[in-house]
Enzyme design. Structure first.
Site, short mmCIF file in Angstrom:
data_model
loop_
_atom_site.label_atom_id
_atom_site.label_comp_id
_atom_site.label_asym_id
_atom_site.label_seq_id
_atom_site.Cartn_x
_atom_site.Cartn_y
_atom_site.Cartn_z
N ALA A 78 0.84 -1.19 0.00
CA ALA A 78 0.00 0.00 0.00
C ALA A 78 0.88 1.25 0.00
CB ALA A 78 -0.89 -0.01 1.24
N GLY A 107 -0.45 -5.23 0.29
CA GLY A 107 -1.51 -5.06 -0.70
C GLY A 107 -1.15 -5.68 -2.03
N GLU A 157 -1.99 -9.20 -1.78
CA GLU A 157 -3.46 -9.32 -1.78
C GLU A 157 -4.01 -9.16 -3.20
OE1 GLU A 157 -5.13 -7.95 2.48
OE2 GLU A 157 -3.91 -6.41 1.51
N GLU A 203 2.24 -6.72 7.12
CA GLU A 203 1.51 -5.67 7.85
C GLU A 203 1.66 -5.77 9.37
OE1 GLU A 203 -0.68 -5.99 3.90
OE2 GLU A 203 0.35 -7.34 5.28
#
Length: 676
Positions: free
Chosen positions: A65, A104, A107, A127
């Site tokens: 992210a 991310g 993901e 994370e």
């Protein structure tokens, strides 16, 4: 004028390749998310397209992210929306991974229907290291792909895995050619283009595995102690095995928001940025030309000198190590070899690494052999006269432009530099013990230290995998200067009625690896002792006079068994009682809160003084020193960050209650609602 999208598409017959090009790491910022959404929509809408490939230009796949967006109002398509759209696509999407697919990015890869990667790629969900959990379906999708056991490792510990291991656990469908990622991914996309049903991760299920969960907790309990995020990660992985996908996603969201708004994640994110900020020196241009460092000299082959040398050898930098006696030199180099061999035996380094490292080492008994070194680090014991004598000799031996550094932990760098004709080349490099393990390096900037010397040492710190912080010249620099008031108050509290174990327990409950007296026993109660058994002026003198020198003697503030397990000592209680009665000091009940106020609040106060005097560049640098040098719990963000969460008004009130003189900047920040 509109900014061009960082995401473009290219057609290869019936395959649409969606390409992100957002340097440096293809972070999933708003523009990238919007571009991905547009790319997938294009592929879905075009009847001539059978499948899509998602890849990235530059050095890496999506590395996570955009952390700079944290705490700001959302913009553009959310990652959840993009991922849901990819997942729902009626045409298969293949993720083509190189570099790192982290957070991310991983993901996004999990939302694709197939994943291919080059052998050097790494995938992970780190994370948890920022006090968070994967918040875009990672905790629900990954277990459905790799099972509970492997998912726990990746999510609750957060270390990435290589492409081959990812293939072994089912996260990667195919490992492809290092130089032909796009071509191989397109060929793979053609192979699977007509396969139905499309394999959506959300449609898979994973069996509960309570044994794996229990074994994971047992194996990692100590490492995770005090942290909120790992427990939330475990709960989410369990939820993936017990709940339908939609319910699991709702649970993940609840847990994510709880962590995101909590102080622990704020603290861990603070340290993430603080570590990067610490590398910047306010008045030194980042483009300053660096001095070349090809060979390092180290004076002293004891615990510190040997550990310091290992840092450079491990980084492939040649070292000349000097000792006074052959026996000490052999002992020191023998310990280094043993340490390397132990690491190789545990699989931490390659089998040939010990030989490679030791092959770069030149042991010698002559200071003259340091003449060709680019950096010379003195690592002898803390005695100003000895250090001055060494630097006087180095001044005559070292070549022009060589950096002369002292590993002193307390002494005045300017006084040491003054005995040379080149004070601009002198700097402090304070390593922490064990020097080959501890990540912190305090770089002490003397009054005359040249800017290129400072820049060179800070750059070198990265090469030897240290986190470097610049400190000014003062007794104890940043870390040890702040440690002093804590130790002083801990000793006073003993006299007033607290026990060593009560004081230590307050610190370990707070999250420290050990308390003041456990630390004294580990370091050695005799360190700094005057060595006169008849001169007993305090409790420490009394312990040292009786040979209670700490763990190495089986007795210090605690008694130790043969495995060095501590137990409260009746003899220490007698010594304390004897001192107390002779001082006419009444014994009273000491609360745990008073111990916090008198040992931890004074550290914050000292930190404020350090900032006022310009001995640290910023409050966050002080936090970095305490996290990486002294084991301050990362989930509390360092002493200066913790003071803000504690409430500066509370810290000031606590200090004043116990009669401390409060630093003016601390008082002002408390009164105005400011920060340190």
């Amino acid at each position: 004028m509109t900014t061009p999208s960082p995401v473009r598409t290219e057609r290869h017959g019936d395959i649409l390749v969606i390409i992100s090009d957002s340097p440096p790491v293809n972070a999933l910022g708003a523009a990238v998310r919007d571009g991905l959404e547009a790319g997938v929509k294009e592929g879905v809408a075009d009847a001539s397209i059978k499948a899509m490939v998602l890849r990235c230009d530059g050095r890496t796949f999506f590395a996570g992210a955009d952390i700079t967006e944290f705490g700001k109002p959302p913009k553009g398509a959310s990652l959840h929306e993009v991922i849901d759209m990819m997942d729902a696509s009626d045409k298969p999407i293949v993720a083509a991974i190189h570099g790192t697919a982290l957070g991310g990015g991983c993901e996004v890869a999990l939302a694709c229907h197939y994943r291919v990667a080059v052998p050097s790629a790494k995938l992970g969900l780190p994370e948890v290291k920022l006090g968070l959990l994967p918040g875009a379906g990672g905790t629900q999708r990954l277990p459905r792909v790799v099972g509970v056991k492997a998912a726990l490792e990746m999510i609750a510990i957060g270390d990435p895995i290589g492409a081959q291991k990812a293939a072994d656990v089912g996260l990667i469908d195919k490992v492809v050619g290092e130089g032909s990622l796009e071509a191989d991914a397109i060929a793979f996309a053609r192979e699977i283009a007509d396969k139905r049903p499309i394999p959506r991760v959300r449609d898979k299920s994973v069996s509960p595995d309570p044994e794996a969960v229990e074994a994971f907790r047992k194996a990692n309990g100590r490492k995770m102690r005090g942290f909120d995020a790992p427990e939330a990660c475990i709960a989410c992985v369990v939820a993936a095995s017990e709940k339908p996908f939609i319910e699991g996603m709702q649970f993940e969201r609840e847990q994510f928001m709880k962590l995101m708004t909590g102080t622990q994640s704020a603290a861990q994110r603070h340290i993430f940025f603080a570590e990067r900020q610490a590398a910047k020196i306010d008045d030194v241009d980042p483009k300053t030309p660096l001095r070349p460092i090809n060979r390092v000299g180290v004076i002293g082959a004891g615990t510190m000198g040997g550990g310091i040398s290992m840092n450079f050898l491990s980084a492939g930098i040649a070292v000349t190590i000097v000792e006074m006696q052959q026996e000490a030199l052999d002992r020191g180099t023998g310990v280094m070899r043993k340490n390397y061999e132990a690491s190789a035996a545990k699989g931490r380094i390659k089998p040939d690494a010990p030989e490679k490292a030791m092959g770069l080492l030149t042991p010698t008994l002559s200071l003259d052999d340091l003449a060709d070194c680019d950096l010379i680090i003195e690592a002898v014991y803390e005695n100003m006269d000895v250090k001055k004598e060494i630097f006087t000799k180095l001044d005559a031996i070292a070549k022009p432009g060589a950096i002369l550094a002292s590993n002193t932990s307390y002494l005045d760098i300017d006084e040491i530099a003054a005995v040379t004709k080149r004070p601009e080349d002198v700097v402090g490099m304070h390593f922490f013990s064990p020097a080959n393990v501890m990540k912190l390096l305090e770089v002490v900037r003397g009054a005359k230290t040249a800017k290129d010397v400072l820049a060179t040492v800070m750059d070198l710190a990265k090469k030897i995998r240290k986190v470097a912080v610049v400190a000014g010249v003062c007794h104890g620099f940043i870390g040890n200067r702040m440690l002093a008031p804590r130790q002083l108050e801990a000793n006073k509290l003993l006299m007033e009625g607290a026990t060593p174990q009560q004081i230590d327990k307050v610190h370990t409950d707070f999250g420290m690896p050990m308390g003041p007296f456990q630390m004294a026993d580990l370091a050695g109660v005799d360190i700094g002792w005057h060595r006169d058994p008849t001169r007993i002026e305090n409790i420490r003198d009394a312990l040292a006079a009786e040979g209670r020198w700490g763990q190495k003697k089986g007795a210090g503030f605690y008694d130790y068994d043969e495995k060095r397990n501590p137990a409260p000592s009746a003899r220490v209680a007698e010594i304390i009682e004897d001192f107390r009665s002779r001082s006419n000091m009444p014994k009273r009940e000491i609360t745990d809160q008073e111990i916090v106020e008198r040992t931890l609040y004074p550290m914050v106060n000292e930190g404020a003084l350090i900032l006022e005097e310009g001995k640290a560049q910023r409050a966050s640098d002080i936090d970095v020193v305490w996290i990486y040098g002294y084991g301050w719990p990362v989930y509390r963000g360092g002493p200066m960050f913790w003071a803000q969460t504690e409430g500066l008004g509370n810290v000031v009130a606590g200090l004043e209650k116990h009669g401390f003189k409060v630093a003016p900047s601390l008082k002002q920040a408390a009164e105005t609602g400011g920060s340190l």
